[in-house]
Scaffold this motif. Structure first.
Motif, PDB file in Angstrom:
ATOM      1  N   LYS A  30       0.850  -1.194   0.000  1.00 48.63           N
ATOM      2  CA  LYS A  30       0.000   0.000   0.000  1.00 48.63           C
ATOM      3  C   LYS A  30       0.880   1.235   0.000  1.00 48.63           C
ATOM      4  O   LYS A  30       2.093   1.164   0.193  1.00 48.63           O
ATOM      5  CB  LYS A  30      -0.920   0.017   1.217  1.00 48.63           C
ATOM      6  N   GLY A  31       0.255   2.374  -0.216  1.00 45.17           N
ATOM      7  CA  GLY A  31       0.971   3.644  -0.213  1.00 45.17           C
ATOM      8  C   GLY A  31       0.144   4.724  -0.872  1.00 45.17           C
ATOM      9  O   GLY A  31      -0.852   4.451  -1.541  1.00 45.17           O
ATOM     10  N   SER A  32       0.562   5.946  -0.672  1.00 48.25           N
ATOM     11  CA  SER A  32      -0.053   7.093  -1.326  1.00 48.25           C
ATOM     12  C   SER A  32       0.917   7.537  -2.418  1.00 48.25           C
ATOM     13  O   SER A  32       1.965   8.115  -2.122  1.00 48.25           O
ATOM     14  CB  SER A  32      -0.277   8.214  -0.305  1.00 48.25           C
ATOM     15  N   PHE A  33       0.570   7.247  -3.665  1.00 45.73           N
ATOM     16  CA  PHE A  33       1.493   7.469  -4.762  1.00 45.73           C
ATOM     17  C   PHE A  33       1.239   8.809  -5.457  1.00 45.73           C
ATOM     18  O   PHE A  33       0.100   9.236  -5.615  1.00 45.73           O
ATOM     19  CB  PHE A  33       1.423   6.313  -5.751  1.00 45.73           C
ATOM     20  N   THR A  34       2.327   9.444  -5.871  1.00 48.94           N
ATOM     21  CA  THR A  34       2.287  10.747  -6.520  1.00 48.94           C
ATOM     22  C   THR A  34       1.545  10.650  -7.846  1.00 48.94           C
ATOM     23  O   THR A  34       1.786   9.741  -8.632  1.00 48.94           O
ATOM     24  CB  THR A  34       3.729  11.252  -6.769  1.00 48.94           C
ATOM     25  N   HIS A  35       0.647  11.604  -8.088  1.00 44.18           N
ATOM     26  CA  HIS A  35      -0.049  11.687  -9.363  1.00 44.18           C
ATOM     27  C   HIS A  35       0.915  12.227 -10.415  1.00 44.18           C
ATOM     28  O   HIS A  35       1.759  13.074 -10.116  1.00 44.18           O
ATOM     29  CB  HIS A  35      -1.274  12.595  -9.260  1.00 44.18           C
ATOM     30  N   LYS A  36       0.777  11.753 -11.616  1.00 40.16           N
ATOM     31  CA  LYS A  36       1.682  12.118 -12.718  1.00 40.16           C
ATOM     32  C   LYS A  36       1.903  13.629 -12.817  1.00 40.16           C
ATOM     33  O   LYS A  36       3.028  14.096 -12.948  1.00 40.16           O
ATOM     34  CB  LYS A  36       1.123  11.573 -14.032  1.00 40.16           C
ATOM     35  N   GLU A  37       0.837  14.390 -12.730  1.00 45.44           N
ATOM     36  CA  GLU A  37       0.955  15.843 -12.915  1.00 45.44           C
ATOM     37  C   GLU A  37       1.707  16.524 -11.764  1.00 45.44           C
ATOM     38  O   GLU A  37       2.120  17.675 -11.889  1.00 45.44           O
ATOM     39  CB  GLU A  37      -0.416  16.491 -13.116  1.00 45.44           C
ATOM     40  N   ASN A  38       1.921  15.816 -10.655  1.00 44.92           N
ATOM     41  CA  ASN A  38       2.606  16.400  -9.500  1.00 44.92           C
ATOM     42  C   ASN A  38       4.101  16.101  -9.456  1.00 44.92           C
ATOM     43  O   ASN A  38       4.792  16.557  -8.546  1.00 44.92           O
ATOM     44  CB  ASN A  38       1.965  15.923  -8.194  1.00 44.92           C
ATOM     45  N   PHE A  39       4.642  15.328 -10.404  1.00 41.86           N
ATOM     46  CA  PHE A  39       6.081  15.050 -10.392  1.00 41.86           C
ATOM     47  C   PHE A  39       6.871  16.340 -10.602  1.00 41.86           C
ATOM     48  O   PHE A  39       6.565  17.124 -11.499  1.00 41.86           O
ATOM     49  CB  PHE A  39       6.458  14.050 -11.488  1.00 41.86           C
ATOM     50  N   HIS A  40       7.891  16.548  -9.775  1.00 40.35           N
ATOM     51  CA  HIS A  40       8.723  17.743  -9.838  1.00 40.35           C
ATOM     52  C   HIS A  40       9.963  17.519  -8.965  1.00 40.35           C
ATOM     53  O   HIS A  40      10.022  16.540  -8.229  1.00 40.35           O
ATOM     54  CB  HIS A  40       7.957  18.965  -9.317  1.00 40.35           C
ATOM     55  N   VAL A  41      10.908  18.437  -9.031  1.00 46.29           N
ATOM     56  CA  VAL A  41      12.034  18.479  -8.092  1.00 46.29           C
ATOM     57  C   VAL A  41      11.859  19.741  -7.266  1.00 46.29           C
ATOM     58  O   VAL A  41      11.813  20.847  -7.821  1.00 46.29           O
ATOM     59  CB  VAL A  41      13.402  18.523  -8.809  1.00 46.29           C
ATOM     60  N   THR A  42      11.759  19.599  -5.972  1.00 48.71           N
ATOM     61  CA  THR A  42      11.638  20.763  -5.096  1.00 48.71           C
ATOM     62  C   THR A  42      13.002  21.421  -4.932  1.00 48.71           C
ATOM     63  O   THR A  42      13.992  20.758  -4.650  1.00 48.71           O
ATOM     64  CB  THR A  42      11.099  20.362  -3.708  1.00 48.71           C
ATOM     65  N   LEU A  43      13.033  22.728  -5.103  1.00 49.35           N
ATOM     66  CA  LEU A  43      14.241  23.510  -4.844  1.00 49.35           C
ATOM     67  C   LEU A  43      14.179  24.141  -3.460  1.00 49.35           C
ATOM     68  O   LEU A  43      15.174  24.224  -2.769  1.00 49.35           O
ATOM     69  CB  LEU A  43      14.403  24.602  -5.910  1.00 49.35           C
ATOM     70  N   LYS A  44      12.976  24.589  -3.083  1.00 44.79           N
ATOM     71  CA  LYS A  44      12.795  25.227  -1.774  1.00 44.79           C
ATOM     72  C   LYS A  44      11.328  25.138  -1.383  1.00 44.79           C
ATOM     73  O   LYS A  44      10.458  25.662  -2.084  1.00 44.79           O
ATOM     74  CB  LYS A  44      13.240  26.689  -1.848  1.00 44.79           C
ATOM     75  N   PHE A  45      11.054  24.449  -0.276  1.00 39.47           N
ATOM     76  CA  PHE A  45       9.701  24.451   0.270  1.00 39.47           C
ATOM     77  C   PHE A  45       9.575  25.688   1.143  1.00 39.47           C
ATOM     78  O   PHE A  45      10.436  25.966   1.978  1.00 39.47           O
ATOM     79  CB  PHE A  45       9.423  23.190   1.097  1.00 39.47           C
ATOM     80  N   ILE A  46       8.506  26.434   0.956  1.00 39.19           N
ATOM     81  CA  ILE A  46       8.323  27.663   1.720  1.00 39.19           C
ATOM     82  C   ILE A  46       7.166  27.534   2.700  1.00 39.19           C
ATOM     83  O   ILE A  46       7.283  27.883   3.859  1.00 39.19           O
ATOM     84  CB  ILE A  46       8.128  28.869   0.776  1.00 39.19           C
ATOM     85  N   GLY A  47       6.020  27.047   2.266  1.00 42.28           N
ATOM     86  CA  GLY A  47       4.863  26.929   3.142  1.00 42.28           C
ATOM     87  C   GLY A  47       3.872  28.050   2.909  1.00 42.28           C
ATOM     88  O   GLY A  47       3.799  28.631   1.834  1.00 42.28           O
TER      89      GLY A  47
END
Length: 178
Positions: A30-47
């Motif tokens: 089981k798991g919560s898998f990333t949706h195709k449109e959400n794939f990315h590389v984070t450079l900086k999480f801000i909030g």
């Protein structure tokens, strides 16, 4: 508004990531898998940010983008971050001086606006799934080989929201690398 700065991908790259993710899903309970449109590389999480802070972030991304040339990234290994008996599954990227330079510049420039620098070393990756419980080890899976390189020609400010219970990342500002 909840935001982060990222590198977005072409649809072709996202399709390749979906193919690898399919193998991981098949090897998991089981798991919560990333949706195709959400794939990315984070450079900086801000909030969470105010409209004024968002404008400062957009300006900063524009300045950093203007000071950097386009570059390429290459995929490396599949891995996981353990979280108890679950894990976050990801694919890493080969070391890129250009990527680390852009990420470091963003940290430095955003600190001028009161955004705290990340205290952990930057480990660029693309998340395949969260809270994943594997049935078998990743090493035993026959994963497809990814050949394509990622051509990076822009930085993007993304908004993170829930739409009908689904985590959605929406681009709200692009800045082209020069």
């Amino acid at each position: 508004m909840r935001v982060f700065i990222a590198i977005d991908f072409t649809n072709e790259i996202k399709e390749q990531l979906v193919e690898i993710q399919r193998y991981l899903k098949n090897g998991s309970k089981k798991g919560s898998f990333t949706h195709k449109e959400n794939f990315h590389v984070t450079l900086k999480f801000i909030g969470d940010v105010t409209p004024e802070q968002l404008q400062s972030i957009k300006n900063t991304v524009g300045i950093v983008a203007q000071q950097n040339d386009p570059f390429e990234l290459a995929f490396s290994n599949i891995g996981s971050f353990p979280r108890g008996n679950k894990s976050i599954q990801w694919i890493g990227l080969e070391h890129s001086s250009a990527l680390h330079h852009v990420q470091s510049q963003l940290e430095d420039e955003l600190e001028k606006y009161g955004f705290a620098k990340e205290n952990r070393p930057y480990k660029p990756h693309i998340t395949f799934g969260r809270e994943v419980v594997m049935e078998t080890s990743i090493q035993s899976l026959q994963l497809p080989t990814i050949i394509d390189k990622i051509y990076v020609d822009s930085l993007v400010v993304m908004e993170s929201t829930r739409v009908n219970g689904k985590l959605t990342y929406s681009p709200i500002h692009y800045s082209s690398l020069t």
